[in-house]
Design a protein around this motif. Structure first.
Motif, PDB file in Angstrom:
ATOM      1  N   ALA A 102       0.817  -1.216   0.000  1.00 17.62           N
ATOM      2  CA  ALA A 102       0.000   0.000   0.000  1.00 17.62           C
ATOM      3  C   ALA A 102       0.849   1.263   0.000  1.00 17.62           C
ATOM      4  O   ALA A 102       0.416   2.313  -0.503  1.00 17.62           O
ATOM      5  N   ASP A 103       2.053   1.187   0.563  1.00 12.68           N
ATOM      6  CA  ASP A 103       2.922   2.357   0.638  1.00 12.68           C
ATOM      7  C   ASP A 103       3.975   2.405  -0.466  1.00 12.68           C
ATOM      8  O   ASP A 103       4.764   3.352  -0.519  1.00 12.68           O
ATOM      9  N   MET A 104       3.997   1.390  -1.326  1.00 12.94           N
ATOM     10  CA  MET A 104       5.001   1.328  -2.389  1.00 12.94           C
ATOM     11  C   MET A 104       4.312   0.966  -3.705  1.00 12.94           C
ATOM     12  O   MET A 104       4.152  -0.214  -4.036  1.00 12.94           O
ATOM     13  N   PRO A 105       3.855   1.950  -4.479  1.00 12.25           N
ATOM     14  CA  PRO A 105       3.172   1.659  -5.749  1.00 12.25           C
ATOM     15  C   PRO A 105       4.120   1.001  -6.736  1.00 12.25           C
ATOM     16  O   PRO A 105       5.328   1.253  -6.736  1.00 12.25           O
ATOM     17  N   HIS A 106       3.542   0.162  -7.589  1.00  4.78           N
ATOM     18  CA  HIS A 106       4.388  -0.610  -8.494  1.00  4.78           C
ATOM     19  C   HIS A 106       5.095   0.278  -9.515  1.00  4.78           C
ATOM     20  O   HIS A 106       6.197  -0.055  -9.966  1.00  4.78           O
ATOM     21  N   GLU A 107       4.501   1.416  -9.871  1.00  2.00           N
ATOM     22  CA  GLU A 107       5.165   2.315 -10.816  1.00  2.00           C
ATOM     23  C   GLU A 107       6.491   2.825 -10.257  1.00  2.00           C
ATOM     24  O   GLU A 107       7.469   2.967 -11.000  1.00  2.00           O
ATOM     25  N   ARG A 108       6.526   3.066  -8.959  1.00  2.00           N
ATOM     26  CA  ARG A 108       7.763   3.544  -8.325  1.00  2.00           C
ATOM     27  C   ARG A 108       8.839   2.468  -8.363  1.00  2.00           C
ATOM     28  O   ARG A 108      10.016   2.767  -8.596  1.00  2.00           O
ATOM     29  N   VAL A 109       8.430   1.230  -8.159  1.00  2.00           N
ATOM     30  CA  VAL A 109       9.388   0.122  -8.209  1.00  2.00           C
ATOM     31  C   VAL A 109       9.931  -0.048  -9.622  1.00  2.00           C
ATOM     32  O   VAL A 109      11.142  -0.242  -9.825  1.00  2.00           O
ATOM     33  N   VAL A 110       9.042   0.021 -10.614  1.00  2.00           N
ATOM     34  CA  VAL A 110       9.483  -0.125 -12.004  1.00  2.00           C
ATOM     35  C   VAL A 110      10.434   1.004 -12.379  1.00  2.00           C
ATOM     36  O   VAL A 110      11.459   0.783 -13.035  1.00  2.00           O
ATOM     37  N   ASP A 111      10.125   2.234 -11.963  1.00  2.00           N
ATOM     38  CA  ASP A 111      11.022   3.355 -12.246  1.00  2.00           C
ATOM     39  C   ASP A 111      12.400   3.113 -11.637  1.00  2.00           C
ATOM     40  O   ASP A 111      13.431   3.359 -12.290  1.00  2.00           O
ATOM     41  N   ALA A 112      12.428   2.639 -10.394  1.00  2.00           N
ATOM     42  CA  ALA A 112      13.705   2.388  -9.727  1.00  2.00           C
ATOM     43  C   ALA A 112      14.481   1.283 -10.440  1.00  2.00           C
ATOM     44  O   ALA A 112      15.712   1.371 -10.595  1.00  2.00           O
ATOM     45  N   MET A 113      13.786   0.245 -10.870  1.00  2.00           N
ATOM     46  CA  MET A 113      14.456  -0.856 -11.564  1.00  2.00           C
ATOM     47  C   MET A 113      15.062  -0.390 -12.882  1.00  2.00           C
ATOM     48  O   MET A 113      16.229  -0.673 -13.183  1.00  2.00           O
ATOM     49  N   VAL A 114      14.274   0.338 -13.677  1.00  2.00           N
ATOM     50  CA  VAL A 114      14.770   0.807 -14.970  1.00  2.00           C
ATOM     51  C   VAL A 114      15.933   1.768 -14.783  1.00  2.00           C
ATOM     52  O   VAL A 114      16.951   1.690 -15.491  1.00  2.00           O
ATOM     53  N   ASN A 115      15.833   2.684 -13.803  1.00  2.00           N
ATOM     54  CA  ASN A 115      16.927   3.616 -13.547  1.00  2.00           C
ATOM     55  C   ASN A 115      18.193   2.880 -13.114  1.00  2.00           C
ATOM     56  O   ASN A 115      19.304   3.263 -13.510  1.00  2.00           O
ATOM     57  N   MET A 116      18.039   1.852 -12.315  1.00  2.00           N
ATOM     58  CA  MET A 116      19.201   1.069 -11.870  1.00  2.00           C
ATOM     59  C   MET A 116      19.874   0.390 -13.060  1.00  2.00           C
ATOM     60  O   MET A 116      21.106   0.370 -13.169  1.00  2.00           O
ATOM     61  N   ILE A 117      19.063  -0.162 -13.964  1.00  2.00           N
ATOM     62  CA  ILE A 117      19.625  -0.815 -15.157  1.00  2.00           C
ATOM     63  C   ILE A 117      20.371   0.204 -16.015  1.00  2.00           C
ATOM     64  O   ILE A 117      21.494  -0.048 -16.469  1.00  2.00           O
ATOM     65  N   LEU A 118      19.770   1.363 -16.228  1.00  2.00           N
ATOM     66  CA  LEU A 118      20.391   2.375 -17.060  1.00  2.00           C
ATOM     67  C   LEU A 118      21.692   2.884 -16.445  1.00  2.00           C
ATOM     68  O   LEU A 118      22.677   3.111 -17.158  1.00  2.00           O
ATOM     69  N   ARG A 119      21.720   3.067 -15.126  1.00  2.00           N
ATOM     70  CA  ARG A 119      22.947   3.515 -14.460  1.00  2.00           C
ATOM     71  C   ARG A 119      24.042   2.441 -14.544  1.00  2.00           C
ATOM     72  O   ARG A 119      25.230   2.757 -14.570  1.00  2.00           O
ATOM     73  N   GLY A 120      23.602   1.170 -14.589  1.00  2.00           N
ATOM     74  CA  GLY A 120      24.579   0.088 -14.602  1.00  2.00           C
ATOM     75  C   GLY A 120      25.204  -0.174 -15.963  1.00  2.00           C
ATOM     76  O   GLY A 120      26.401  -0.462 -16.062  1.00  2.00           O
ATOM     77  N   ILE A 121      24.402  -0.066 -17.030  1.00  2.00           N
ATOM     78  CA  ILE A 121      24.907  -0.440 -18.364  1.00  2.00           C
ATOM     79  C   ILE A 121      24.846   0.683 -19.377  1.00  2.00           C
ATOM     80  O   ILE A 121      25.445   0.595 -20.446  1.00  2.00           O
ATOM     81  N   GLY A 122      24.089   1.741 -19.062  1.00  2.00           N
ATOM     82  CA  GLY A 122      23.898   2.802 -20.043  1.00  2.00           C
ATOM     83  C   GLY A 122      25.087   3.747 -20.117  1.00  2.00           C
ATOM     84  O   GLY A 122      25.912   3.831 -19.210  1.00  2.00           O
ATOM     85  N   LYS A 123      25.180   4.467 -21.211  1.00  2.00           N
ATOM     86  CA  LYS A 123      26.222   5.471 -21.362  1.00  2.00           C
ATOM     87  C   LYS A 123      25.758   6.794 -20.773  1.00  2.00           C
ATOM     88  O   LYS A 123      24.658   7.230 -21.044  1.00  2.00           O
TER      89      LYS A 123
END
Length: 231
Positions: free
Chosen positions: A210-231
């Motif tokens: 209830a305190d952690m919407p799934h959109e926030r989790v998806v945003d965090a996951m995508v940002n983590m991937i981009l920071r890890g492998i993106g230029k």
């Protein structure tokens, strides 16, 4: 309606009749009746697991006689074989259809649309998603070979397609272990996606509440991937 694009399903049914997986009697049913029968199979299999499917319960759910089911599929094994083959072919075709579209998007958008679109689709086609989910987490070796592996390979190939096109556009660091990274990202997206679809998975992974919407989790996951492998 269980599966939105029934014209595509009807094409598969024609092929399966030629392969001996379903009879002409079933193929000649009107689409609504075909959907009702398939829905009954998926509901029964998703509740008890495909390996524990009870043909009497399928008949009750579909409001047809057991004899009619035998006319459609021959026997219980034929009914299950048809359902497995239909689900696998339908889902693999869907991944093949959407892979070029997702791969053409910038990496961030491709990853985001892949997981959010997949979750939205799975919620729409809930019976089919639960059927695959039960097979994936049931641990039956036969189901692993016939259902889980081909669909899982299609999922991994989709992620690989997204990353391949992103690499060709110069969006990914050149020193990334590409083959391993595809598998890591694929596994991460499956874990998050399945937790959004199946409460028993979310109870373990604690992805959203209830305190952690799934959109926030998806945003965090995508940002983590981009920071890890993106230029």
């Amino acid at each position: 309606m269980l599966i939105s694009d029934w014209s595509q399903i009807h094409t598969h049914i024609l092929q399966f009749e030629q392969e001996g997986l379903v009879t002409r009697t079933f193929r000649r049913l009107d689409p609504e009746r075909q959907q009702t029968v398939l829905n009954a199979i998926l509901e029964e299999a998703s509740e008890k697991g495909p390996a524990s499917l009870n043909i009497k319960e399928v008949a009750r759910r579909a409001e047809v006689s057991i004899g009619s089911l035998y006319q459609y599929f021959g026997n219980r094994e034929g009914l299950l074989d048809f359902t497995i083959a239909l689900c696998v072919r339908y889902l693999v075709d869907l991944f093949s259809q959407f892979k070029p579209m997702l791969s053409a998007l910038p990496l961030e958008e491709g990853l985001r649309y892949y997981i959010l679109g997949g979750v939205e689709w799975s919620q729409t086609e809930a019976g089919l998603a639960r059927f695959f989910g039960r097979a994936a987490y049931q641990g039956d070796p036969a189901l692993s070979d016939s259902i889980v592996r081909p669909i899982a390979e299609a999922m991994r190939n989709t992620v690989e397609g997204i990353l391949t096109q992103a690499a060709e556009r110069g969006e990914i660091q050149s020193d990334v272990d590409y083959a391993a990274t595809v598998r890591v990202i694929n596994s991460l997206m499956i874990a998050v996606g399945d937790a959004l679809l199946f409460p028993f998975i979310n109870d373990y992974f604690q992805v959203t509440d209830a305190d952690m919407p799934h959109e926030r989790v998806v945003d965090a996951m995508v940002n983590m991937i981009l920071r890890g492998i993106g230029k």
